[in-house]
Design a protein around this motif. Structure first.
Motif, PDB file in Angstrom:
ATOM      1  N   PRO A   1     -39.186  68.081 -26.264  1.00 49.13           N
ATOM      2  CA  PRO A   1     -39.237  69.467 -26.579  1.00 49.13           C
ATOM      3  C   PRO A   1     -40.176  70.068 -25.652  1.00 49.13           C
ATOM      4  O   PRO A   1     -41.289  69.624 -25.121  1.00 49.13           O
ATOM      5  CB  PRO A   1     -39.781  69.701 -27.947  1.00 49.13           C
ATOM      6  N   THR A   2     -39.798  71.321 -25.435  1.00 45.28           N
ATOM      7  CA  THR A   2     -40.565  72.357 -24.599  1.00 45.28           C
ATOM      8  C   THR A   2     -41.273  73.315 -25.282  1.00 45.28           C
ATOM      9  O   THR A   2     -40.394  74.368 -25.869  1.00 45.28           O
ATOM     10  CB  THR A   2     -39.861  72.919 -23.384  1.00 45.28           C
ATOM     11  N   LEU A   3     -42.567  73.614 -25.545  1.00 40.72           N
ATOM     12  CA  LEU A   3     -43.154  74.423 -26.396  1.00 40.72           C
ATOM     13  C   LEU A   3     -43.736  75.628 -25.735  1.00 40.72           C
ATOM     14  O   LEU A   3     -43.983  75.621 -24.575  1.00 40.72           O
ATOM     15  CB  LEU A   3     -44.252  73.682 -26.982  1.00 40.72           C
ATOM     16  N   THR A   4     -43.274  76.916 -26.187  1.00 41.73           N
ATOM     17  CA  THR A   4     -43.557  78.134 -25.611  1.00 41.73           C
ATOM     18  C   THR A   4     -44.894  78.871 -26.451  1.00 41.73           C
ATOM     19  O   THR A   4     -45.452  79.804 -25.748  1.00 41.73           O
ATOM     20  CB  THR A   4     -42.415  79.199 -25.659  1.00 41.73           C
ATOM     21  N   ARG A   5     -45.282  78.031 -27.367  1.00 44.30           N
ATOM     22  CA  ARG A   5     -46.515  78.692 -28.356  1.00 44.30           C
ATOM     23  C   ARG A   5     -46.952  77.411 -28.758  1.00 44.30           C
ATOM     24  O   ARG A   5     -46.477  76.339 -28.977  1.00 44.30           O
ATOM     25  CB  ARG A   5     -46.005  79.637 -29.291  1.00 44.30           C
ATOM     26  N   ARG A   6     -48.359  77.562 -29.386  1.00 41.29           N
ATOM     27  CA  ARG A   6     -49.077  76.471 -30.007  1.00 41.29           C
ATOM     28  C   ARG A   6     -48.679  76.143 -31.448  1.00 41.29           C
ATOM     29  O   ARG A   6     -48.616  76.965 -32.392  1.00 41.29           O
ATOM     30  CB  ARG A   6     -50.606  76.753 -30.148  1.00 41.29           C
ATOM     31  N   GLU A   7     -47.725  74.981 -31.533  1.00 35.74           N
ATOM     32  CA  GLU A   7     -47.247  74.665 -32.770  1.00 35.74           C
ATOM     33  C   GLU A   7     -47.270  73.082 -32.700  1.00 35.74           C
ATOM     34  O   GLU A   7     -47.320  72.345 -31.683  1.00 35.74           O
ATOM     35  CB  GLU A   7     -45.941  75.281 -33.088  1.00 35.74           C
TER      36      GLU A   7
ATOM     37  N   PRO B   1     -45.372  69.924 -32.532  1.00 32.76           N
ATOM     38  CA  PRO B   1     -44.034  69.741 -31.980  1.00 32.76           C
ATOM     39  C   PRO B   1     -43.205  68.706 -32.790  1.00 32.76           C
ATOM     40  O   PRO B   1     -43.698  67.737 -33.278  1.00 32.76           O
ATOM     41  CB  PRO B   1     -44.429  68.856 -30.625  1.00 32.76           C
TER      42      PRO B   1
ATOM     43  N   ARG C   1     -42.982  65.124 -36.901  1.00 34.22           N
ATOM     44  CA  ARG C   1     -43.980  66.173 -36.205  1.00 34.22           C
ATOM     45  C   ARG C   1     -45.149  65.309 -35.952  1.00 34.22           C
ATOM     46  O   ARG C   1     -45.779  64.638 -36.616  1.00 34.22           O
ATOM     47  CB  ARG C   1     -44.260  67.268 -37.352  1.00 34.22           C
TER      48      ARG C   1
ATOM     49  N   ILE D   1     -48.897  70.680 -25.322  1.00 30.81           N
ATOM     50  CA  ILE D   1     -48.969  71.763 -26.580  1.00 30.81           C
ATOM     51  C   ILE D   1     -49.792  72.989 -26.158  1.00 30.81           C
ATOM     52  O   ILE D   1     -50.913  72.723 -25.799  1.00 30.81           O
ATOM     53  CB  ILE D   1     -49.519  71.464 -27.730  1.00 30.81           C
TER      54      ILE D   1
END
Length: 301
Positions: A130-136, A138, A182, A223
């Motif tokens: 996955p490519t994350l765009t915000r802090r969450e 994964p 997760r 992240i």
């Protein structure tokens, strides 16, 4: 007499109910019973019917194969037994005979099949990091592209930053057959976190069947830092953050004595002069000085 008959009738009903409950709890109970009483052809037929089902998980199917091979060996059908055992050990190379009372011929046949190392099934894992765009946290998601019914578990191993060891979890199987888990977010929220991880599909015995990434060559993701964190507001140049007093632009704030400021004494002078002029005007009017003259001014202390 009637009471005895009623008691026998109830006992028969209870026995029938118990047998039905046992059969529901263990669909292979009838096959086991046929093997126990040496009804091998019926056991073989029952095991084949069981294996024809499409709703069996990996452990249940392997158990069915084990019972089928046991019945075939006991029935003297060595060729069929070898084919069944080859299928079983291709699915799970680490499978162990579960019957503690198995006969020596059955034990020997299973041992030979395991040591023959038949070619494993080509189980393949499909996964995209996955490519994350915000802090969450994964979400790691995988699907089994082939021979999914041979997979007992899918396991995720991960480590964050400079952690020395790996954390491991069993991924959850979804209704559509995919697996997901997760990775928790740790560390300071204003800093990005690099995560290394790999995924492994295992047979019911725990033997690895396929993997995506390894400990030596893990998959990676980042992240990002939390960009919504409110940063400290910097004070604009020339403004005192406490009293909002103008400064001289040279770093001297408004924390000094106001009597040292030039504008303070200028303001005092204006007030004094204004008071004197007002007193003169009022004094001349009170004494009835004729129009056009200044009259007499007396300064009182």
């Amino acid at each position: 007499m009637r009471s005895i008959l009623a008691t026998l009738f109830v006992a028969l009903l209870l026995a029938a109910w118990s047998d039905r409950a046992a059969a529901q709890a263990d669909p292979l109970a009838d096959v086991r019973e046929q093997i126990l009483y040496a009804n091998y052809p019926d056991a073989i037929a029952g095991a084949n019917a069981y294996l024809a089902r499409t709703d069996l998980d990996a452990a249940a199917r392997n158990t069915g194969l084990e019972l089928l091979a046991t019945a075939q060996i006991a029935n003297g059908d060595a060729e069929a037994a070898r084919a069944t055992l080859a299928t079983l050990y291709a699915r799970d190379p680490g499978h162990r005979l579960s019957d503690p009372d198995a006969s020596p011929p059955v034990i020997s046949a299973f041992a030979r099949a395991r040591e023959a190392h038949p070619a494993r099934l080509d189980v393949r894992i499909v996964h995209r990091a996955p490519t994350l765009t915000r802090r969450e946290s994964p979400s790691i998601e995988v699907t089994i592209a082939s021979h999914a019914d041979a997979v007992g578990e899918v396991r995720l191993a991960y480590r964050q930053g400079s952690e020395p060891g790996w954390s491991r979890v069993v991924m959850n199987r979804r209704p559509d057959g995919s697996y997901a888990a997760r990775i928790p977010v740790v560390g300071a929220s204003d800093q990005a976190v690099d995560v290394a991880y790999h995924v492994m599909a295992t047979a019911p015995s725990g033997t690895e069947l396929a993997h995506s990434g390894t400990e030596a060559e893990p998959l990676t993701l980042r992240i990002p830092a939390d960009h919504t964190t409110i940063a400290a507001v910097e004070t604009p140049p020339g403004i005192d953050p406490i009293g909002s007093t103008p400064t001289d632009g040279g770093g001297n704030g408004g924390g000094g004595n106001v009597t040292e400021e030039w504008w303070f004494w200028t303001l005092i002078g204006v007030v004094v002069v204004g008071g004197v002029v007002t007193g003169v005007v009022l004094g001349t009017q009170a004494q009835g000085v004729p129009d056009g003259t200044l009259g007499t001014v007396t300064l009182m202390r």
